[in-house]
Design an enzyme around this catalytic site. Structure first.
Site: not given
Ligand code: PMT
Length: 458
Positions: A232-234
């Site tokens: 995923g990412n932030r």
């Protein structure tokens, strides 16, 4: 605001400094407004790390002042306007650091600068660790504020502290702080009429997107490794949700295609959940083309952080811990580039075989680190009208921040660097551009006008 409240007609400046208790200032703001006060918020830089300016702006309906050099839209210096107009200044929570600065008249932050520049009574509610509050330096600073400068002090309470210990240092009960503000103002005359106060940030109800369908992607995608893990990412979804809110305020019908988000979507939007790149692609393409083959949306704004790579295979069961694990990644489909091709009718093997009518306005965001040099090529490769590039390695821009600094690239103009703005302001400025392009598009269609840059550069 309550016209009958004890602070009806009063203008109160609420100064927030960098303590964990800063979150309580949101409720204090609400209580002050419930007493009828018009409230403007001042924050030290560290306070902005504890509580978001968006919330305070929305509740106070004034721009939050956190920069001593910031100007109001009319060119006045923000904190000086507040200093001149405030009937009272309340600093809550006040940290040991801030008490020290104020006791020595060091105007390094907007809260101290406003107190120094103002003839208004000042109420100070300290909050900090118990030992810190007992330290002779802190006691001396508090005494100086009270005895030499006439500030009213609302002493902190005994209770559980952020350190896990119990001591005297917890911010006083909020109603006591409100009472202290009421007492500090007493029967003094109102210092400044409405016009001398900072301007209210009116919600924009210029319905220049009425009748338009705006699709916004928000949040990050999650590419599964196995049933419990993902890449995923932030992204939090703040940027996308701000755009959705701004589009709703301007009368658009709004669909949010939401990946993983940690903020609530605005009321009134249609929400389509799509957590992987593949499901986001399907959701966006579904919105893009209406059942009759025409455009299903007027504008697509892709603020989502979409994965560029995903595991080639997803395990059916949870991968067991063992030796090293090697994941093979494959490129994901580029949703925006595909939308660009479909809109222009250049999608090889695409079902439509012609350009979408009416042509939607396409907007991408580019998350870059350190340099925006790749942005013009992304604009071209994705075939979008506008690309907003943000440097996500900056503390005040990109993932999870309430502010953003973007440079706008367009196919038909120079790069336009915008100053640091709240994400809501970025959203509003972006929608000014989108609304303008949609109006131009429609005017061109009515007059059979010249094709747009997007159509001619294919
Ligand atoms: O959500 P927040 O916490 O508020 O953070 C906001 C943000 C940093 C996520 C946002 O401002 C932002 O930069 N979004 C774009 C992130 C991104 O995916 O950048 P990119 O440079 O990798 O992609 C460029 C554009 O292509 C984006 O519009 C993206 O949505 C789109 N894309 C990317 C990959 C892919 N496979 N398909 C796409 O459509």
């Amino acid at each position: 605001m309550n016209a009958e409240g004890r602070l009806a007609g009063r203008f109160v400046a609420l100064g927030i400094t960098g303590s964990i208790a800063a979150y309580k200032a949101v409720e204090l703001l609400r209580l002050l407004r419930a007493e009828g006060a018009d409230v403007a918020v001042l924050m030290t830089q560290s306070a902005t790390r504890f509580v978001g300016t968006l919330t305070l702006e929305a509740l106070s309906r004034h721009a939050v002042e956190s920069d001593v050099l910031a100007l109001q839209p009319d060119g006045r210096i923000g904190h000086v306007v507040i200093a001149d107009a405030a009937d009272a200044i309340v600093v809550a929570p006040a940290t040991a650091h801030w008490l020290g600065m104020m006791a020595n008249g060091i105007a390094g932050d907007v809260v101290t600068a406003t107190c120094l520049a103002s003839a208004a009574p000042v109420v100070v509610a300290p909050a900090m660790d118990g030992e810190m509050y007992e330290h002779p330096a802190t006691r001396r600073n508090v005494a100086r504020l009270h005895e030499d400068f006439g500030c009213a002090i609302v002493d902190p309470e005994l209770g559980a502290l952020a350190s896990g210990q119990t001591g005297v240092g917890r911010l006083a009960a909020l109603p006591l702080i409100v009472d202290a503000v009421v007492a500090a103002i007493g029967d003094r005359p109102i210092r400044a009429p409405g016009a001398a106060r900072p301007a209210l940030v009116e919600p924009r109800h210029e319905e220049d997107l009425a009748g338009r369908h705006v699709v916004v992607t928000a949040g990050g995608t999650a590419e599964p490794i196995d049933p419990v893990r993902f890449i995923g990412n932030r992204s939090t979804g703040k940027m996308g949700m701000a755009i959705a809110q701004a589009a709703l305020d301007r009368g658009a019908s709004v669909t949010i295609v939401a990946g993983l988000v940690s903020v609530a979507p605005p009321e009134g939007a249609r929400i389509v959940r799509a957590e992987t790149t593949e499901t986001m692609r399907a959701a966006v393409l579904h919105e893009l083309v209406a059942p009759d083959g025409g455009a299903g949306l007027d504008a697509l704004i892709m603020a989502a952080a979409v994965a560029d790579f995903r595991p080639r295979l997803t395990a059916d069961t949870k991968l067991a811990r063992g030796g090293p694990l090697v994941l093979e990644l494959e490129a994901t489909p580029d949703i925006l580039a595909e939308v660009g091709r479909i809109s222009r009718g250049s999608d090889v093997g695409g079902a439509l075989g012609r350009a979408l009518e009416p042509r939607p306005v396409l907007v991408g965001f580019a998350a870059e680190t350190g340099s925006l040099a790749r942005a013009p090529e992304k604009l071209r490769a994705k075939g979008v009208d506008l690309l907003l590039a943000n440097d996500v390695s900056q503390a005040d821009s990109g993932f999870g921040t309430d502010t953003n600094r973007v440079t706008v690239y367009s196919r038909d103009g120079d790069a336009d660097p915008w100053p640091l703005l709240s994400k809501h302001e970025v959203a509003d400025r972006l929608l000014d551009l989108v609304a303008g392009r949609l109006d131009e598009r429609d005017a061109g269609r009515q007059t059979g006008g010249a094709p747009s840059a997007q159509e001619t550069t294919r």
